[in-house]
Design an enzyme around this catalytic site. Structure first.
Site, PDB file in Angstrom:
ATOM      1  CB  SER A   1      -0.895   0.045   1.371  1.00  0.00           C
ATOM      2  OG  SER A   1      -0.235  -0.099   2.355  1.00  0.00           O
TER       3      SER A   1
ATOM      4  CD  GLU B   1      -3.567   3.198  -5.736  1.00  0.00           C
ATOM      5  OE1 GLU B   1      -3.875   4.293  -5.474  1.00  0.00           O
ATOM      6  OE2 GLU B   1      -2.912   2.489  -4.749  1.00  0.00           O
TER       7      GLU B   1
ATOM      8  CG  HIS C   1      -2.458  -1.022  -3.232  1.00  0.00           C
ATOM      9  ND1 HIS C   1      -2.916   0.469  -2.945  1.00  0.00           N
ATOM     10  CD2 HIS C   1      -2.803  -1.687  -1.970  1.00  0.00           C
ATOM     11  CE1 HIS C   1      -3.376   0.405  -1.583  1.00  0.00           C
ATOM     12  NE2 HIS C   1      -3.261  -0.798  -1.332  1.00  0.00           N
TER      13      HIS C   1
ATOM     14  CG  ASN D   1      -3.879   4.156   0.719  1.00  0.00           C
ATOM     15  OD1 ASN D   1      -4.819   4.216   1.230  1.00  0.00           O
ATOM     16  ND2 ASN D   1      -2.898   3.148   0.884  1.00  0.00           N
TER      17      ASN D   1
END
Length: 666
Positions: free
Chosen positions: A127, A160, A148, A198
């Site tokens: 992540s 991702e 991800h 994120n």
């Protein structure tokens, strides 16, 4: 690179959910862990997810219980659980899902490098960690990529695809296509701490965390203000409880280490994690316990200020990602839609789209006020200031981060809107949600084209999408199945005549391809004289996966643009290619940032509209004359044969039923 067998290294809940997504796509997958209990946990999770999915289909009477039981056996039969690497000698794609520690990941990648085929792509479900650094542990850093998933992987559609310094475009494209094969929505981004979703989320949550602790605010009131303003599907504190406080804290601390105090870490969060209060995963106690807040703070927040801070900080971080070349405008918004739950259908808009709706000039003014009150964390990004200076204020002016139709007054067709700007016309595809090419769209496009061509005042026409996240996903397969032989032939003939005229008339045609252009959408773009592609543009001819062939010129125009061999590959494999490869192949004429696509297309339009009309028509008519008409006739016959086959019926049925087709060769 094609994937017929995959592996997930790291069992447990996440490994099980990832493996289930792969197995449900009818791809064999190995789940490997060092401890059998984690392998068993992954298998149990995969079984539980599959049972839940099938139970919902049975409840909706889309499957019988007997069919569901058979399907469960099929999916679980695709998963091999093991504590060794013996099953990895013939895998094509590996997803590492071990704990978020660089030393552990590098050790796993060294092992994978030694036990997997040289062609295999090695990916990490990290992540936040560096893909380049992970790849350095292998002899194939060019085949290492981030992959991800978002939790829960069985539900969240986003993946991702993170490109490291050594990752090749071929690796990124293969990862993109594999994500699509397992029914996930990929976005491609560069390598920065936190990647896309994120990084944006932690920036916004950090501002709320900072305000909460500095002012002793009520977290329940904060969550109500954020959710009530439709900035997110739920408040940040409740969301953290759902995701797991330890997981969120790990990402927050990593970003704080990487970027400093602009990414704030909540002290109360650290305390709760230290006490083992992790939210839902530990019985529900986290920021909240039985509906009541579990940390100090009861002051009433200034809701308007928090809303402004949240939305502006999201836009700032999104702009910085674009300015740094990490990700495109469209992919950032798509990532926030599919990874953070910002669903426009529910009034939840991702950062760029939201700013366009609110007005970029107003957003800039709000941001400047926040900068005065809170410091340079809210300094307006160059990209935003540049657009405002250009008068591109968003929806109200017809152009911001995205372009928007400002249709001409008078009668308009239903699915294609005509806008005229001097001697340049824009044909806006407006068949929501995916701009599929239905019979109505072909008819409306023909009407608009004739109006443009016969008016005598327009020298160029831009074909653009009114939908920010798609150009055209292809032909409307469902609508095609309702046509009889005569009406189907009439549609094909009308479409071919229209597309042929695009290439011969004195009006120059330019396709402004903003994102997905698949099947008929790709063929529409190829029928235009020029194609300008955004960074987020994706092209493909996937008809073969439905048991049919391209029907709007794909077997003829594609080889003229990219060469016979590559066209044969694209038409027979059916996989997508990304924008950089499309430029390299000659499928598009120019590649530009997403937010500059429409301006670039208009610039081309103005230049070409000023050329001598007779000369333009003659150049177009004699260029690459070849035997296109003969080729089109052959394509018509081939399409009719393929479309009438049993395989086509099975392929279309499987597509509409969201299952894998089973070909019979008839």
């Amino acid at each position: 690179m094609f994937v017929s067998k995959a592996a997930v290294v790291g069992g447990g809940t996440m490994g099980g959910e990832i493996a289930q997504a792969i197995a449900a796509a009818d791809i064999q997958v190995v789940v490997k862990d060092i401890d059998q209990k984690f392998v068993d946990a992954a298998l149990d999770k995969a079984r539980g997810v599959t049972e839940g999915q099938l139970a919902r289909l049975v409840k909706k009477e889309k499957l019988t219980q007997e069919e569901a039981d058979a399907r469960l056996a099929e999916v679980m039969g695709n998963i091999i659980g093991t504590t060794s690497y013996e099953e990895c000698g013939d895998v094509d794609f590996v997803i590492e899902a071990v704990p978020e520690k660089m030393a552990i990941k590098q050790a796993v990648f060294r092992e994978l490098d030694a036990v997997t085929p040289g062609h295999a792509i090695l990916s990490s479900n990290t992540s936040s960690l560096s893909i380049t650094e992970i790849g350095e542990a292998t002899l194939r850093p060019d085949k290492v990529v981030g992959f991800h998933f978002f939790y829960p992987a069985s539900i969240m559609p986003l993946v991702e695809v993170i490109v490291g310094e050594d990752s090749t475009s071929e690796t990124a494209t293969a990862a993109y296509n594999f994500a699509q094969a397992i029914k996930k929505q990929p976005i491609v981004c560069g390598e920065v701490p936190g990647f896309v979703v994120n990084k944006v989320l932690m920036a916004t949550m950090g501002e709320i965390w900072r305000a909460q602790e500095d002012q002793g605010l009520s977290i329940k009131a904060i969550d109500e203000a954020i959710a009530g303003a439709k900035l997110a599907p739920m408040g940040p504190f409740f969301l953290t409880d759902l995701l797991g406080l330890d997981t969120v804290l790990h990402v927050a601390e990593h970003l704080n280490d990487s970027y400093g105090e602009s990414f704030y870490v909540h002290k109360g969060l650290q305390g709760l994690v230290a006490d083992g209060k992790l939210g839902v995963k530990t019985g529900g106690e986290g920021f909240f316990k039985e509906g009541e807040q579990n940390i100090p703070g009861d002051a009433e927040p200034d809701g308007d200020e928090l809303v402004a801070m949240f939305s502006c900080r999201a836009l700032i971080e999104a702009c910085l990602l674009v300015e740094e070349g990490v990700c495109s405008v469209r992919d950032i918004d798509l990532g926030m839609m599919t990874g953070a739950g910002l669903d426009p259908r529910k009034g939840l808009l991702p950062p760029f789209w939201k700013a366009d709706v609110e007005g970029l000039d107003k957003v800039l003014e709000t941001m400047e006020g926040l900068e005065e009150r809170h410091g340079d964390r809210f300094a307006p990004p160059t990209l935003l200031k540049r657009l405002v200076a250009q008068g591109r204020h968003g929806l109200s002016t017809g152009q911001g981060f995205y372009p928007y139709p400002q249709a001409d007054e008078g009668e308009q067709t239903e699915t294609v809107k005509l806008e005229t700007r001097g001697d340049v016309a824009i044909a806006w595809l407006a068949n929501l949600p995916m701009n599929s090419l239905s019979p109505q769209v072909i008819q409306d496009l023909e009407t608009v084209w004739n109006r443009v061509k016969d008016g005598g005042e327009v020298g160029a026409m831009v074909v653009a999408s009114s939908v920010p996240v798609v150009f055209s996903a292809g032909a409307d397969i469902k609508a095609f199945t309702t046509l009889d032989e005569a009406s189907g032939a009439d549609l094909i003939n009308r479409a071919h005549a229209l597309f042929k005229d695009f290439g011969e008339a004195r009006v120059v045609t330019i396709a402004a391809v903003n994102s997905i252009a698949f099947g008929g959408g790709c063929e529409l773009a190829m029928a235009c004289d020029f194609r300008i592609g955004a960074e987020a543009a994706v092209f493909g001819q996937p008809e073969v996966k439905l048991g049919i062939i391209p029907g709007f010129g794909g077997t003829q125009r594609l080889p003229r643009l990219v060469g016979q061999s590559k066209a044969l590959e694209l038409n027979l494999v059916g996989d997508a290619i990304l924008s950089d490869e499309a430029l390299e192949l000659g499928l598009i004429n120019r590649l530009v940032p997403d937010h500059e696509l429409f301006e670039t297309a208009l610039m081309w339009g103005r230049k070409l509209a000023a050329q001598a009309p007779v000369a333009v028509a003659q150049v177009k008519q004699v260029s690459a004359k070849g035997d296109l008409d003969e080729g089109i006739e052959a394509e018509k016959q081939g399409f009719a044969t393929a479309f009438g086959s049993e395989d086509a019926k099975e392929g279309i049925s499987a597509f509409l039923g969201k299952r894998t087709p089973k070909w019979s060769g008839r």
